[in-house]
Write an enzyme that holds these catalytic residues in place. Structure first.
Site, PDB file in Angstrom:
ATOM      1  N   TYR A 297     -62.344  78.897   6.548  1.00  0.00           N
ATOM      2  CA  TYR A 297     -62.165  78.415   5.184  1.00  0.00           C
ATOM      3  C   TYR A 297     -61.886  79.664   4.338  1.00  0.00           C
ATOM      4  O   TYR A 297     -62.552  80.697   4.520  1.00  0.00           O
ATOM      5  CB  TYR A 297     -63.424  77.681   4.703  1.00  0.00           C
TER       6      TYR A 297
ATOM      7  N   CYS B 193     -64.347  76.020   9.473  1.00  0.00           N
ATOM      8  CA  CYS B 193     -64.706  76.114   8.058  1.00  0.00           C
ATOM      9  C   CYS B 193     -65.605  77.331   7.805  1.00  0.00           C
ATOM     10  O   CYS B 193     -65.185  78.456   7.936  1.00  0.00           O
ATOM     11  CB  CYS B 193     -65.338  74.794   7.611  1.00  0.00           C
ATOM     12  N   HIS B 194     -66.868  77.104   7.445  1.00  0.00           N
ATOM     13  CA  HIS B 194     -67.804  78.195   7.172  1.00  0.00           C
ATOM     14  C   HIS B 194     -68.490  78.717   8.434  1.00  0.00           C
ATOM     15  O   HIS B 194     -69.270  79.655   8.370  1.00  0.00           O
ATOM     16  CB  HIS B 194     -68.865  77.745   6.164  1.00  0.00           C
TER      17      HIS B 194
ATOM     18  N   GLY C  63     -69.766  73.725   6.638  1.00  0.00           N
ATOM     19  CA  GLY C  63     -70.658  73.203   5.612  1.00  0.00           C
ATOM     20  C   GLY C  63     -71.527  74.321   5.077  1.00  0.00           C
ATOM     21  O   GLY C  63     -71.219  75.511   5.206  1.00  0.00           O
ATOM     22  N   ARG C  64     -72.668  73.957   4.495  1.00  0.00           N
ATOM     23  CA  ARG C  64     -73.560  74.971   3.926  1.00  0.00           C
ATOM     24  C   ARG C  64     -74.518  75.554   4.946  1.00  0.00           C
ATOM     25  O   ARG C  64     -75.096  76.613   4.722  1.00  0.00           O
ATOM     26  CB  ARG C  64     -74.327  74.378   2.745  1.00  0.00           C
TER      27      ARG C  64
ATOM     28  N   GLU D 185     -74.547  79.417   6.066  1.00  0.00           N
ATOM     29  CA  GLU D 185     -74.989  80.485   5.160  1.00  0.00           C
ATOM     30  C   GLU D 185     -76.438  80.863   5.400  1.00  0.00           C
ATOM     31  O   GLU D 185     -76.820  82.009   5.185  1.00  0.00           O
ATOM     32  CB  GLU D 185     -74.760  80.111   3.694  1.00  0.00           C
TER      33      GLU D 185
END
Length: 195
Positions: free
Chosen positions: A139, A119-120, A89-90, A93
């Protein structure tokens, strides 16, 4: 199966499926999972986001469920945990900007403890500098970070449902990989899986 003590690093706008499904599945098979977020305590919630593949050039994002934390970030001692899970997800980051998050990740890598990232999630691994010589299936948009971090980024399957194991590091490209990714992580943890 000996129950393992597993740490899960999450933050606001973690991908909904990538936090909910592994958290519940790991509990279901008898492991203890502590979900934490910097600057939050047990009982607090993080917002989640649902990422979907709807034919656009990238995934779409919609509001997900709230996910309740069951442990307090400032109180955890990484040395007491057997394994680490990093959903995507975000959240990764900005979680990768937190020095304690990076210290925690380095502990697991240096102690050769199992790490599962999806993923991330590998963004945090790259920022922690623990990907040198590793092969990772992130990802695709995170592939350049894996390479810059000294690892090799391998592509997902056409349906994003594959997982990759490199030693005790288990990675997958997105939530469609959950069956393969969680199965591989359980095997790395020493949990017997019946076909």
């Amino acid at each position: 199966m000996a129950a393992k003590k597993i740490l899960m690093l999450v933050g606001d706008f973690v991908e909904d499926y990538e936090v909910m499904v592994p958290f519940q599945m790991l509990l279901m098979v008898g492991h203890e999972v502590s979900a934490v977020c910097p600057d939050k305590k047990a009982g607090d919630k993080v917002a989640t986001a649902i990422h979907d593949f709807e034919g656009h050039q990238t995934y779409s994002e919609k509001p997900g469920h709230n996910f309740q934390l069951n442990a307090t970030f400032d109180e955890i001692d990484a040395t007491t945990f057997d394994a680490l899970v990093i959903p995507g997800g975000r959240a990764p980051e900005y979680l990768r900007l937190n020095d304690k998050v990076l210290e925690i990740v380095r502990h697991f890598a240096e102690a050769d403890k199992p790490i599962a990232a999806i993923c991330h999630g590998p963004q945090i691994l790259a920022a922690a500098g623990v990907l040198k010589g590793k092969t990772v299936c992130p990802y695709p948009a995170c592939g350049p970070e894996v390479v810059i971090g000294g690892g090799e980024s391998i592509p997902p399957s056409d349906t994003f449902d594959n997982a990759h194991v490199d030693g005790k590091l288990v990675t997958g490209p997105a939530w469609p990989a959950h069956p393969a990714w969680i199965r591989a992580f359980l095997e790395v943890l020493g949990t017997k899986i019946e076909a």
